[in-house]
Design a protein around this motif. Structure first.
Motif, PDB file in Angstrom:
ATOM      1  N   THR A 174       0.818  -1.216   0.000  1.00 38.29           N
ATOM      2  CA  THR A 174       0.000   0.000   0.000  1.00 38.29           C
ATOM      3  C   THR A 174       0.847   1.261   0.000  1.00 38.29           C
ATOM      4  N   LYS A 175       2.146   1.113   0.289  1.00 37.63           N
ATOM      5  CA  LYS A 175       3.089   2.219   0.220  1.00 37.63           C
ATOM      6  C   LYS A 175       4.446   1.625  -0.150  1.00 37.63           C
ATOM      7  N   ALA A 176       5.003   2.085  -1.265  1.00 34.32           N
ATOM      8  CA  ALA A 176       6.269   1.536  -1.760  1.00 34.32           C
ATOM      9  C   ALA A 176       7.438   1.946  -0.871  1.00 34.32           C
ATOM     10  N   GLY A 177       8.521   1.167  -0.958  1.00 38.86           N
ATOM     11  CA  GLY A 177       9.719   1.486  -0.195  1.00 38.86           C
ATOM     12  C   GLY A 177      10.930   0.773  -0.753  1.00 38.86           C
ATOM     13  N   ALA A 178      12.087   1.009  -0.145  1.00 42.64           N
ATOM     14  CA  ALA A 178      13.360   0.485  -0.640  1.00 42.64           C
ATOM     15  C   ALA A 178      13.661  -0.937  -0.194  1.00 42.64           C
ATOM     16  N   GLY A 179      13.009  -1.418   0.859  1.00 45.05           N
ATOM     17  CA  GLY A 179      13.296  -2.749   1.385  1.00 45.05           C
ATOM     18  C   GLY A 179      12.611  -3.850   0.599  1.00 45.05           C
ATOM     19  N   THR A 180      13.230  -5.030   0.584  1.00 49.90           N
ATOM     20  CA  THR A 180      12.662  -6.210  -0.055  1.00 49.90           C
ATOM     21  C   THR A 180      11.817  -6.963   0.960  1.00 49.90           C
ATOM     22  N   LEU A 181      10.580  -7.312   0.577  1.00 51.22           N
ATOM     23  CA  LEU A 181       9.724  -8.131   1.428  1.00 51.22           C
ATOM     24  C   LEU A 181      10.246  -9.553   1.403  1.00 51.22           C
ATOM     25  N   ALA A 182      10.271 -10.219   2.557  1.00 48.39           N
ATOM     26  CA  ALA A 182      10.842 -11.559   2.629  1.00 48.39           C
ATOM     27  C   ALA A 182      10.219 -12.364   3.757  1.00 48.39           C
ATOM     28  N   ASP A 183      10.405 -13.672   3.675  1.00 49.27           N
ATOM     29  CA  ASP A 183      10.110 -14.598   4.767  1.00 49.27           C
ATOM     30  C   ASP A 183      11.460 -14.882   5.387  1.00 49.27           C
ATOM     31  N   GLY A 184      11.786 -14.172   6.461  1.00 54.56           N
ATOM     32  CA  GLY A 184      13.137 -14.235   7.018  1.00 54.56           C
ATOM     33  C   GLY A 184      14.084 -13.550   6.058  1.00 54.56           C
ATOM     34  N   SER A 185      14.973 -14.329   5.426  1.00 53.49           N
ATOM     35  CA  SER A 185      15.884 -13.760   4.429  1.00 53.49           C
ATOM     36  C   SER A 185      15.561 -14.254   3.017  1.00 53.49           C
ATOM     37  N   GLU A 186      14.482 -15.021   2.861  1.00 51.14           N
ATOM     38  CA  GLU A 186      14.058 -15.538   1.550  1.00 51.14           C
ATOM     39  C   GLU A 186      13.063 -14.564   0.925  1.00 51.14           C
ATOM     40  N   PRO A 187      13.471 -13.815  -0.114  1.00 49.15           N
ATOM     41  CA  PRO A 187      12.587 -12.803  -0.697  1.00 49.15           C
ATOM     42  C   PRO A 187      11.251 -13.362  -1.179  1.00 49.15           C
ATOM     43  N   LEU A 188      10.197 -12.576  -0.966  1.00 51.62           N
ATOM     44  CA  LEU A 188       8.895 -12.929  -1.524  1.00 51.62           C
ATOM     45  C   LEU A 188       8.951 -12.682  -3.020  1.00 51.62           C
ATOM     46  N   VAL A 189       8.050 -13.307  -3.759  1.00 57.29           N
ATOM     47  CA  VAL A 189       8.007 -13.145  -5.204  1.00 57.29           C
ATOM     48  C   VAL A 189       6.786 -12.333  -5.592  1.00 57.29           C
ATOM     49  N   LEU A 190       6.921 -11.591  -6.675  1.00 62.62           N
ATOM     50  CA  LEU A 190       5.835 -10.801  -7.212  1.00 62.62           C
ATOM     51  C   LEU A 190       4.794 -11.756  -7.771  1.00 62.62           C
ATOM     52  N   LYS A 191       3.551 -11.582  -7.350  1.00 65.31           N
ATOM     53  CA  LYS A 191       2.487 -12.460  -7.821  1.00 65.31           C
ATOM     54  C   LYS A 191       2.054 -11.993  -9.198  1.00 65.31           C
ATOM     55  N   GLU A 192       2.095 -12.902 -10.148  1.00 63.55           N
ATOM     56  CA  GLU A 192       1.726 -12.594 -11.527  1.00 63.55           C
ATOM     57  C   GLU A 192       0.207 -12.649 -11.684  1.00 63.55           C
ATOM     58  N   ALA A 193      -0.325 -11.788 -12.520  1.00 67.72           N
ATOM     59  CA  ALA A 193      -1.749 -11.808 -12.818  1.00 67.72           C
ATOM     60  C   ALA A 193      -2.075 -13.061 -13.619  1.00 67.72           C
ATOM     61  N   LYS A 194      -3.239 -13.623 -13.338  1.00 65.01           N
ATOM     62  CA  LYS A 194      -3.663 -14.802 -14.096  1.00 65.01           C
ATOM     63  C   LYS A 194      -4.101 -14.366 -15.481  1.00 65.01           C
ATOM     64  N   ALA A 195      -3.736 -15.150 -16.458  1.00 71.15           N
ATOM     65  CA  ALA A 195      -4.130 -14.859 -17.838  1.00 71.15           C
ATOM     66  C   ALA A 195      -5.626 -15.089 -17.999  1.00 71.15           C
ATOM     67  N   LEU A 196      -6.281 -14.157 -18.661  1.00 69.59           N
ATOM     68  CA  LEU A 196      -7.699 -14.312 -18.934  1.00 69.59           C
ATOM     69  C   LEU A 196      -7.884 -15.255 -20.109  1.00 69.59           C
ATOM     70  N   PRO A 197      -8.987 -15.974 -20.105  1.00 67.04           N
ATOM     71  CA  PRO A 197      -9.213 -16.866 -21.249  1.00 67.04           C
ATOM     72  C   PRO A 197      -9.409 -16.063 -22.525  1.00 67.04           C
TER      73      PRO A 197
END
Length: 115
Positions: free
Chosen positions: A89-112
Motif C-alpha cells: 500500500t506504500k512503496a519502499g526500498a526494502g525487499t519483502l521476505a520470509d526471514g531472508s528468503e525474498p517474496l516473489v511478485l504475484k503474476e496476474a492470471k491470464a484471462l481466457p
C-alpha cells in the motif's frame, strides 16, 4: 502455555487477513490479503515488519542484499506456497521476505481468450 505466548507484540504483529504492517527500515507498508497456511517471518529489508501504529526505530536501513524495493499496488507471495499474499500500500526500498528468503511478485492470471 500462557495467554501472552500467542499475543502479538509491536515487533511481531499477528499476520491475519486485513493486518496492516510497516517496515522498520523504509517507507514500505502492506496489508495482508491472505494469511499464511503455516508460519511466516515477514520482514522488509532484513528487519521484522511492525504493526502499522507501532513506533519505528530511527537510523535503520535495509540490508544490501534485501534492498530491491517493494512496488506500490503489487501483490507478493511465498515462492513455495501461494496461500500467503500481501498487497503493498506504500512503496519502499526494502525487499519483502520470509526471514531472508525474498517474496516473489504475484503474476496476474491470464484471462481466457475470447473469439
Amino acid at each position: 502455555m500462557s495467554n501472552t505466548d500467542n499475543a502479538a507484540t509491536p515487533a511481531t504483529p499477528a499476520i491475519r487477513t486485513g493486518a496492516r504492517l510497516r517496515s522498520q527500515v523504509c517507507t514500505t507498508e502492506v496489508i495482508v490479503v491472505r494469511p499464511p497456511a503455516g508460519g511466516v517471518d515477514l520482514t522488509c529489508g532484513g528487519r521484522p515488519m511492525l504493526a502499522i501504529d507501532a513506533e519505528v526505530p530511527e537510523g535503520l536501513a535495509p540490508e544490501k542484499e534485501l534492498a530491491d524495493g517493494a512496488l506500490l499496488g503489487k501483490r507478493y507471495t511465498l515462492a513455495a506456497d501461494e496461500t500467503f499474499e500481501v498487497l503493498v500500500t506504500k512503496a519502499g526500498a526494502g525487499t519483502l521476505a520470509d526471514g531472508s528468503e525474498p517474496l516473489v511478485l504475484k503474476e496476474a492470471k491470464a484471462l481466457p481468450a475470447s473469439d
